[in-house]
Design a protein around this motif. Structure first.
Motif, PDB file in Angstrom:
ATOM      1  N   LEU A 265       6.134  -3.122   6.476  1.00 50.01           N
ATOM      2  CA  LEU A 265       4.781  -3.200   7.018  1.00 50.01           C
ATOM      3  C   LEU A 265       3.902  -4.119   6.174  1.00 50.01           C
ATOM      4  CD1 LEU A 265       4.054   0.579   7.799  1.00 50.01           C
ATOM      5  CD2 LEU A 265       4.909  -1.179   9.378  1.00 50.01           C
ATOM      6  N   HIS A 266       3.026  -4.836   6.862  1.00 48.11           N
ATOM      7  CA  HIS A 266       1.991  -5.595   6.163  1.00 48.11           C
ATOM      8  C   HIS A 266       1.096  -4.624   5.403  1.00 48.11           C
ATOM      9  CE1 HIS A 266      -1.740  -7.999   5.694  1.00 48.11           C
ATOM     10  NE2 HIS A 266      -0.874  -8.993   5.562  1.00 48.11           N
ATOM     11  N   PRO A 267       0.579  -5.010   4.239  1.00 48.78           N
ATOM     12  CA  PRO A 267      -0.288  -4.087   3.481  1.00 48.78           C
ATOM     13  C   PRO A 267      -1.422  -3.477   4.295  1.00 48.78           C
ATOM     14  CG  PRO A 267       0.279  -5.977   2.114  1.00 48.78           C
ATOM     15  CD  PRO A 267       0.850  -6.243   3.478  1.00 48.78           C
ATOM     16  N   SER A 268      -1.911  -4.202   5.300  1.00 50.48           N
ATOM     17  CA  SER A 268      -2.995  -3.649   6.121  1.00 50.48           C
ATOM     18  C   SER A 268      -2.542  -2.479   6.972  1.00 50.48           C
ATOM     19  CB  SER A 268      -3.588  -4.740   7.015  1.00 50.48           C
ATOM     20  OG  SER A 268      -2.603  -5.217   7.937  1.00 50.48           O
ATOM     21  N   LEU A 269      -1.231  -2.339   7.173  1.00 52.21           N
ATOM     22  CA  LEU A 269      -0.689  -1.225   7.950  1.00 52.21           C
ATOM     23  C   LEU A 269      -0.202  -0.085   7.076  1.00 52.21           C
ATOM     24  CD1 LEU A 269       1.431  -3.103  10.670  1.00 52.21           C
ATOM     25  CD2 LEU A 269      -0.941  -2.320  10.810  1.00 52.21           C
ATOM     26  N   GLN A 270      -0.118  -0.311   5.781  1.00 58.17           N
ATOM     27  CA  GLN A 270       0.375   0.721   4.876  1.00 58.17           C
ATOM     28  C   GLN A 270      -0.753   1.715   4.542  1.00 58.17           C
ATOM     29  OE1 GLN A 270       2.191  -1.049   1.390  1.00 58.17           O
ATOM     30  NE2 GLN A 270       3.248  -2.605   2.622  1.00 58.17           N
ATOM     31  N   PRO A 271      -0.434   2.980   4.357  1.00 59.90           N
ATOM     32  CA  PRO A 271      -1.463   3.979   4.023  1.00 59.90           C
ATOM     33  C   PRO A 271      -1.805   3.935   2.526  1.00 59.90           C
ATOM     34  CG  PRO A 271       0.666   5.042   4.159  1.00 59.90           C
ATOM     35  CD  PRO A 271       0.913   3.596   4.500  1.00 59.90           C
ATOM     36  N   GLU A 272      -2.366   2.825   2.087  1.00 58.03           N
ATOM     37  CA  GLU A 272      -2.527   2.601   0.652  1.00 58.03           C
ATOM     38  C   GLU A 272      -3.429   3.655   0.005  1.00 58.03           C
ATOM     39  OE1 GLU A 272      -3.716  -1.480   0.140  1.00 58.03           O
ATOM     40  OE2 GLU A 272      -1.621  -2.143   0.064  1.00 58.03           O
ATOM     41  N   ARG A 273      -4.541   4.002   0.660  1.00 62.87           N
ATOM     42  CA  ARG A 273      -5.439   5.007   0.070  1.00 62.87           C
ATOM     43  C   ARG A 273      -4.766   6.372   0.018  1.00 62.87           C
ATOM     44  NH1 ARG A 273     -11.331   4.872   2.636  1.00 62.87           N
ATOM     45  NH2 ARG A 273     -11.538   6.475   1.023  1.00 62.87           N
ATOM     46  N   ALA A 274      -4.059   6.716   1.081  1.00 62.20           N
ATOM     47  CA  ALA A 274      -3.360   8.003   1.094  1.00 62.20           C
ATOM     48  C   ALA A 274      -2.256   8.033   0.040  1.00 62.20           C
ATOM     49  CB  ALA A 274      -2.771   8.266   2.477  1.00 62.20           C
ATOM     50  N   LEU A 275      -1.563   6.927  -0.145  1.00 57.42           N
ATOM     51  CA  LEU A 275      -0.523   6.858  -1.169  1.00 57.42           C
ATOM     52  C   LEU A 275      -1.111   6.969  -2.565  1.00 57.42           C
ATOM     53  CD1 LEU A 275       1.705   4.017   0.332  1.00 57.42           C
ATOM     54  CD2 LEU A 275       2.458   6.346  -0.167  1.00 57.42           C
ATOM     55  N   ALA A 276      -2.232   6.280  -2.785  1.00 56.92           N
ATOM     56  CA  ALA A 276      -2.875   6.341  -4.100  1.00 56.92           C
ATOM     57  C   ALA A 276      -3.335   7.759  -4.407  1.00 56.92           C
ATOM     58  CB  ALA A 276      -4.048   5.369  -4.147  1.00 56.92           C
ATOM     59  N   GLY A 277      -3.920   8.417  -3.418  1.00 60.36           N
ATOM     60  CA  GLY A 277      -4.347   9.796  -3.624  1.00 60.36           C
ATOM     61  C   GLY A 277      -3.184  10.737  -3.873  1.00 60.36           C
ATOM     62  N   ALA A 278      -2.100  10.545  -3.108  1.00 63.01           N
ATOM     63  CA  ALA A 278      -0.922  11.397  -3.291  1.00 63.01           C
ATOM     64  C   ALA A 278      -0.318  11.207  -4.673  1.00 63.01           C
ATOM     65  CB  ALA A 278       0.112  11.071  -2.211  1.00 63.01           C
ATOM     66  N   LEU A 279      -0.276   9.977  -5.135  1.00 62.88           N
ATOM     67  CA  LEU A 279       0.304   9.705  -6.456  1.00 62.88           C
ATOM     68  C   LEU A 279      -0.562  10.302  -7.559  1.00 62.88           C
ATOM     69  CD1 LEU A 279       2.698   8.273  -7.764  1.00 62.88           C
ATOM     70  CD2 LEU A 279       1.279   6.212  -7.933  1.00 62.88           C
ATOM     71  N   ALA A 280      -1.878  10.211  -7.379  1.00 65.46           N
ATOM     72  CA  ALA A 280      -2.787  10.783  -8.385  1.00 65.46           C
ATOM     73  C   ALA A 280      -2.648  12.301  -8.440  1.00 65.46           C
ATOM     74  CB  ALA A 280      -4.225  10.392  -8.073  1.00 65.46           C
ATOM     75  N   ARG A 281      -2.598  12.940  -7.274  1.00 65.45           N
ATOM     76  CA  ARG A 281      -2.451  14.399  -7.252  1.00 65.45           C
ATOM     77  C   ARG A 281      -1.091  14.821  -7.806  1.00 65.45           C
ATOM     78  NH1 ARG A 281      -4.616  13.380  -2.213  1.00 65.45           N
ATOM     79  NH2 ARG A 281      -2.634  13.822  -1.149  1.00 65.45           N
TER      80      ARG A 281
ATOM     81  N   GLY B 209       0.665  13.347 -10.078  1.00 64.44           N
ATOM     82  CA  GLY B 209       0.676  13.211 -11.526  1.00 64.44           C
ATOM     83  C   GLY B 209       0.008  14.376 -12.242  1.00 64.44           C
ATOM     84  N   ARG B 210      -0.840  15.095 -11.537  1.00 62.67           N
ATOM     85  CA  ARG B 210      -1.530  16.237 -12.146  1.00 62.67           C
ATOM     86  C   ARG B 210      -0.815  17.557 -11.912  1.00 62.67           C
ATOM     87  NH1 ARG B 210      -6.030  13.429  -9.848  1.00 62.67           N
ATOM     88  NH2 ARG B 210      -6.129  14.935  -8.120  1.00 62.67           N
ATOM     89  N   ARG B 211       0.267  17.537 -11.135  1.00 60.16           N
ATOM     90  CA  ARG B 211       0.993  18.779 -10.882  1.00 60.16           C
ATOM     91  C   ARG B 211       1.670  19.265 -12.154  1.00 60.16           C
ATOM     92  NH1 ARG B 211       4.318  19.373  -5.300  1.00 60.16           N
ATOM     93  NH2 ARG B 211       2.573  19.274  -3.826  1.00 60.16           N
ATOM     94  N   PRO B 212       1.674  20.573 -12.388  1.00 56.78           N
ATOM     95  CA  PRO B 212       2.411  21.102 -13.557  1.00 56.78           C
ATOM     96  C   PRO B 212       3.891  20.736 -13.470  1.00 56.78           C
ATOM     97  CG  PRO B 212       0.976  22.786 -12.618  1.00 56.78           C
ATOM     98  CD  PRO B 212       0.966  21.638 -11.656  1.00 56.78           C
ATOM     99  N   GLY B 213       4.415  20.216 -14.549  1.00 59.87           N
ATOM    100  CA  GLY B 213       5.827  19.849 -14.602  1.00 59.87           C
ATOM    101  C   GLY B 213       6.169  18.579 -13.860  1.00 59.87           C
ATOM    102  N   ALA B 214       5.160  17.751 -13.503  1.00 57.76           N
ATOM    103  CA  ALA B 214       5.418  16.561 -12.694  1.00 57.76           C
ATOM    104  C   ALA B 214       6.360  15.580 -13.379  1.00 57.76           C
ATOM    105  CB  ALA B 214       4.112  15.857 -12.344  1.00 57.76           C
TER     106      ALA B 214
ATOM    107  N   GLU C   8       7.257  14.169  -5.953  1.00 62.56           N
ATOM    108  CA  GLU C   8       6.003  14.925  -5.870  1.00 62.56           C
ATOM    109  C   GLU C   8       4.967  14.169  -5.038  1.00 62.56           C
ATOM    110  OE1 GLU C   8       5.577  17.913  -6.916  1.00 62.56           O
ATOM    111  OE2 GLU C   8       6.783  18.311  -8.706  1.00 62.56           O
ATOM    112  N   ALA C   9       4.908  12.839  -5.219  1.00 62.69           N
ATOM    113  CA  ALA C   9       3.959  12.036  -4.439  1.00 62.69           C
ATOM    114  C   ALA C   9       4.309  12.070  -2.955  1.00 62.69           C
ATOM    115  CB  ALA C   9       3.959  10.599  -4.947  1.00 62.69           C
TER     116      ALA C   9
END
Length: 475
Positions: free
Chosen positions: A122-138, A140-145, A355-356
């Motif tokens: 997919l072209h970057p404009s079609l990728q869920p970049e914000r959702a991916l960034a949020g998922a990766l951030a969350r 990383g904060r999971r216990p035992g990630a 986890e992401a």
């Protein structure tokens, strides 16, 4: 034996045809092997050439006969079976060859000034970049990630994939793999020994052919039509090759976009069971359905309680090439084989990535992204197909795909895909030649056009215009 080629043998047989009356039987394959000191495969290919020319008629179980004279032209026959006959060479020693040219062509990024109708991502404009960034951030904060995950994958992610694939599957039936390509590699190397034949669709994704050859397997093609894999040829292919493995993409097949017809779904499973064979179902495009699509068929795995199907489902195509998370679903001893190969190859998929993936598919943004993607893919398909129909209607398939990201075009016989792709690149558009999608000789020149990676529908229309100029130059 001599080094006589199939072409040379065909020429010799062609010269000798005057010795036989129309309808008279030619010497048997065994006699021809002894007479000309060639291999059975050479005889088979030479006879196939004469059949294709209409000089002889092959009747399975009876022999080969000189064709009768005809005052009027007969309707063109279906020679698709020859792909199997010309490729099912028994007794060949295992040859490991790593040819990544087809895969590299699909991964190569076009220069900025070139419109990319080649990439399968997919072209970057079609990728869920914000959702991916949020998922990766969350994540990383999971216990035992950052602790080591189970070798089979996180139980929660395995359970999600099991529910996503089919009713009746459980987490214990699923392994997490590092993307669809890794899953395909593990499946083929787990289920077939080096030197074994493996049945593949013709045409098929070049990555499947590259994996098979790198593992020392022998890809044997089974032709397709608009309704998917030709099940009328499948049993013959199993019998002729001795294969115990079939790899197929029943939904939005790459490159044709075909969907396996409902009446063929159970037939594939029946034939595979009768042959004592596995079916590797690469369900790579289920999340790439278009907004105007009818209800999708369930995967083959949903109709398989006996462990015939090894199912592959990936998150990569619908998200980002960097989210390399996929599932292998299998039952019985095959699952243990898959697990062993996975462990040897990579130990495990990195836990933060798993986890992401879990965070992404559990977020409200996930169904929102899928709805937006289905609409965007339909819009892009319509734009590219519409532009091409206006310029080159003779190239268009009879039916447009309602999922996936590509169009499969049949070129005029006078053109070669290589000349067209070179001319297209000079015109400023990157397209994919069809040759690498075939394991045997292609039945004709083809091109694959992807509408996933272009920036916009306007760019797709411009890409069609540039391709039109390239076709004029190549022709």
């Amino acid at each position: 034996m001599s080094r006589t080629t199939a072409i040379e043998l065909a020429a010799a047989l062609r010269r000798d045809l005057h010795r036989y009356s129309p309808g008279e039987k030619l010497p048997s394959s065994r006699d021809l092997v002894q007479q000309h000191q060639v291999s059975p495969v050479t005889v088979s290919r030479a006879i196939a050439a004469l059949v294709a020319e209409g000089l002889v008629v092959s009747r399975p179980g009876a022999g080969v006969f000189r064709a009768g004279s005809r005052s009027t032209a007969a309707p063109a026959g279906d020679t698709s079976w020859q792909e199997v006959a010309l490729s099912a060479e028994a007794g060949a020693p295992p040859v490991r060859s790593t040819d990544a040219s087809g895969v590299l062509a699909s991964l190569r990024l076009a220069p900025p000034e070139v419109i990319d109708l080649n990439s399968g991502y997919l072209h970057p404009s079609l990728q869920p970049e914000r959702a991916l960034a949020g998922a990766l951030a969350r994540a990383g904060r999971r216990p035992g990630a950052w602790s080591r995950p189970p070798l089979e994958g996180l139980p929660e992610l395995r359970a999600w994939f099991a529910r996503d694939i089919a009713d009746g599957l459980t987490a214990s039936d699923v392994l997490i793999a590092a993307g669809g390509q890794s899953a395909l590699s593990a499946a083929l190397r787990s289920l077939a020994p080096p030197g074994a034949p493996v049945l593949v669709e013709s045409p098929t994704y070049p990555g499947i052919l590259a994996i098979a050859r790198a593992a020392g397997l022998r890809p044997v093609p089974v032709p397709m039509d608009a309704d998917g894999l030709r099940t009328d040829l499948l049993a013959e292919a199993f019998a002729a090759s001795g294969a115990r493995l079939l790899v197929c993409q029943p939904l939005f097949q790459n490159p044709t976009g075909a969907v396996l017809a409902p009446e063929r779904r159970l037939e594939v499973l029946r034939i595979a069971r009768a042959a004592g064979a596995f079916v590797v179902e690469d369900d790579f495009a289920r999340r790439l359905v278009h907004a105007d699509a009818p209800a999708l068929p369930a995967p083959l795995a949903a109709d398989d309680p006996d462990g015939v199907v090894v199912h592959i489902r990936s998150l990569t195509k619908a998200t980002s090439p960097n989210l390399r998370v996929a599932a292998l679903a299998a039952r019985g001893p095959a699952l243990a084989r898959l697990r062993a190969v996975q462990v040897v190859d990579a130990f495990f998929v990195p836990r933060p990535l798993q986890e992401a993936a879990l965070e992404l598919v559990a977020a409200p943004a996930w169904p929102q992204h899928l709805r937006a993607l289905t609409a965007a893919l339909r819009e892009r398909r319509t734009a590219l197909a519409g532009a091409l129909t206006g310029l080159r209607p003779e190239l268009m398939p009879a039916q447009l795909p309602y999922g996936g990201y590509q169009l499969w075009l049949r070129l005029p016989d006078a053109l070669t895909p290589e000349s067209v792709t070179a001319a297209a690149l000079r015109a400023g558009v990157a397209v994919t030649a069809g040759g690498p999608y075939f394991t045997a000789e292609p039945p004709g020149p083809c091109l694959r056009l992807s509408y996933a990676y272009a920036e916009s529908t306007d760019q797709l229309a411009e890409g069609a215009r540039r391709l039109d100029r390239a076709l004029a130059e190549a022709g």
